[in-house]
Design an enzyme around this catalytic site. Structure first.
Site, PDB file in Angstrom:
ATOM      1  CE1 TYR A 110     -34.316 -32.187  22.802  1.00  0.00           C
ATOM      2  CE2 TYR A 110     -34.789 -33.336  20.971  1.00  0.00           C
ATOM      3  CZ  TYR A 110     -34.747 -33.266  22.147  1.00  0.00           C
ATOM      4  OH  TYR A 110     -35.341 -34.484  23.097  1.00  0.00           O
ATOM      5  CE  LYS A 137     -41.078 -29.680  23.064  1.00  0.00           C
ATOM      6  NZ  LYS A 137     -41.095 -30.862  22.387  1.00  0.00           N
ATOM      7  NE  ARG A 160     -46.716 -50.226   9.026  1.00  0.00           N
ATOM      8  CZ  ARG A 160     -46.055 -50.704   7.900  1.00  0.00           C
ATOM      9  NH1 ARG A 160     -45.248 -49.989   7.145  1.00  0.00           N
ATOM     10  NH2 ARG A 160     -46.496 -52.018   7.331  1.00  0.00           N
ATOM     11  CG  ASP A 199     -37.210 -27.507  15.075  1.00  0.00           C
ATOM     12  OD1 ASP A 199     -37.990 -27.291  15.611  1.00  0.00           O
ATOM     13  OD2 ASP A 199     -36.426 -28.684  15.627  1.00  0.00           O
TER      14      ASP A 199
END
Length: 373
Positions: free
Chosen positions: A99, A200, A46, A175
């Site tokens: 978004y 994407k 982590r 973004d």
């Protein structure tokens, strides 16, 4: 400067060690063996992973960043940035036409913390709306811009926005999901931080979730890393390897996707079944002048309007190459009726993500499918 395919291949190339694999494999570990305290590079997955470092180095090279950090999804990249870089009692600006889940997060998670949230469209970034918000906010505001916007494909002038944010003492986060670093480089245009969904076009095979943050100044890395550690918004080792492996072909894939998108947009604007078309690469698109000044490629997304929901479903059913699916940037051409998800668009609004099919085949298929209305 090398071309984008060369840059992608070089970004993922392993260090030359005779006898070592040409392409490194995944590091499938949760804990690592410990040595004397403070001497280990890795202790627990982590906190760090060798695969993360390889992928982060490649992403930083492509974004022109001082550093990059990977997280579990594109939404994680946005929320890590908003949580770690905003402040209680401060101001955050989010895209009103970007978004939709980013707006939901800001309203549901930031406003209860005493953060003032403003939603601005791409147009309001440039018509004085952002200037007015920053004048009221004072120093320390965080501005999140999405350009081209999803799903409308409007464009924010990043040079002008970055200059305005610097003057106001605000931090600019961009973004870059739609454009990717192969289409535009916000850090070179003055942004402080890039967030993106690597799900994407960069990974490009519709088989993993991945996000990342890239920074112009390495001093921003510690708060981002701390938020990733404490929130657990981490990328798994297998997805890390898949993304790193896929990145080597991103230049080839993105080049074909963008070429297909321009050809499709050009065809659709003349098609009798289509009401309207948006693509920043079209000379007559409202976003084209700004897009052409700051983008090297205009991305794989084309949006267009059909009459209604029923026509959308007939179009998809008649197509042999287009699949109805959300997300975008994969090797397959997909269509998404965005009103289904609550975007403020007409029922027949279609976001088409162009894949890597042969251009002539894709154009023929779309023409036939739209004619069967």
């Amino acid at each position: 400067m090398p071309g984008d395919s060369t840059r992608c291949v070089k970004a993922v190339a392993a260090e030359h060690v005779p006898g070592a694999p040409l392409q490194p494999g995944p590091v499938l570990a949760a804990p690592y063996q410990l040595g004397a305290e403070g001497t280990e590079t890795d202790t627990y997955a982590r906190a760090s992973n060798p695969g993360w470092r390889a992928l982060e180095s490649a992403l930083a090279a492509l974004e022109g960043a001082a550093a990059a950090r990977v997280v579990g999804s594109g939404m994680s990249a946005v929320t890590v940035a908003l949580r770690s870089l905003s402040r209680g009692g401060g101001t955050v600006v989010v895209p009103a036409d970007g978004y939709y889940q980013v707006r939901a997060y800001a309203r549901e998670r930031l406003e209860p913390l005493g953060i003032t949230v403003h939603e601005l469209t791409c147009a309001q970034f440039g018509d004085g709306g952002l200037r007015a918000v920053l004048a009221d906010a004072g120093e320390g505001a965080l501005v999140l811009a999405e350009t081209p916007s999803n799903p409308g494909l409007d464009v924010v002038d990043l040079r002008a926005t970055a200059a305005l944010c610097r003057t106001a003492g605000a931090l600019l986060v961009v973004d870059n999901t739609t454009a990717t670093p192969l289409g535009q480089q916000p850090l070179a245009l003055g942004a402080d931080v890039v967030v993106a969904s690597g799900t994407k076009s960069l990974s490009g095979h519709s088989d993993l979730l991945m996000g990342y943050l890239a920074v112009a100044d390495g001093a921003l890395v510690p708060p981002l890393e701390r938020e990733r550690l404490l929130s657990g918004a981490v990328l798994g080792p297998f997805e890390t390897w898949l993304a790193h492996r896929s990145l080597g072909t991103a230049g080839l894939r993105f080049d074909r996707q963008c070429a297909n998108a321009l050809a499709v947009a050009t065809m659709l604007r003349e098609h009798p079944a289509v009401r309207s078309v948006r693509y920043p690469g079209l000379d007559d698109d409202p976003a084209h002048p700004v897009a052409a000044a700051q983008m090297r490629r205009f991305g794989p997304l084309v949006t267009f309007r059909l009459d209604d929901e029923q026509q959308f479903h007939r179009f998809v059913a008649a197509s042999e190459l287009v699949t109805a699916a959300t997300s975008f940037g994969g090797i397959h051409t997909t269509a998404d009726r965005r009103a289904r998800w609550g975007d403020p668009v007409p029922p027949g609004f279609v976001r088409l993500s162009c894949g890597i099919e042969d251009t002539a085949d894709l154009l023929d298929d779309l023409d036939r499918a739209l004619a069967r209305r």
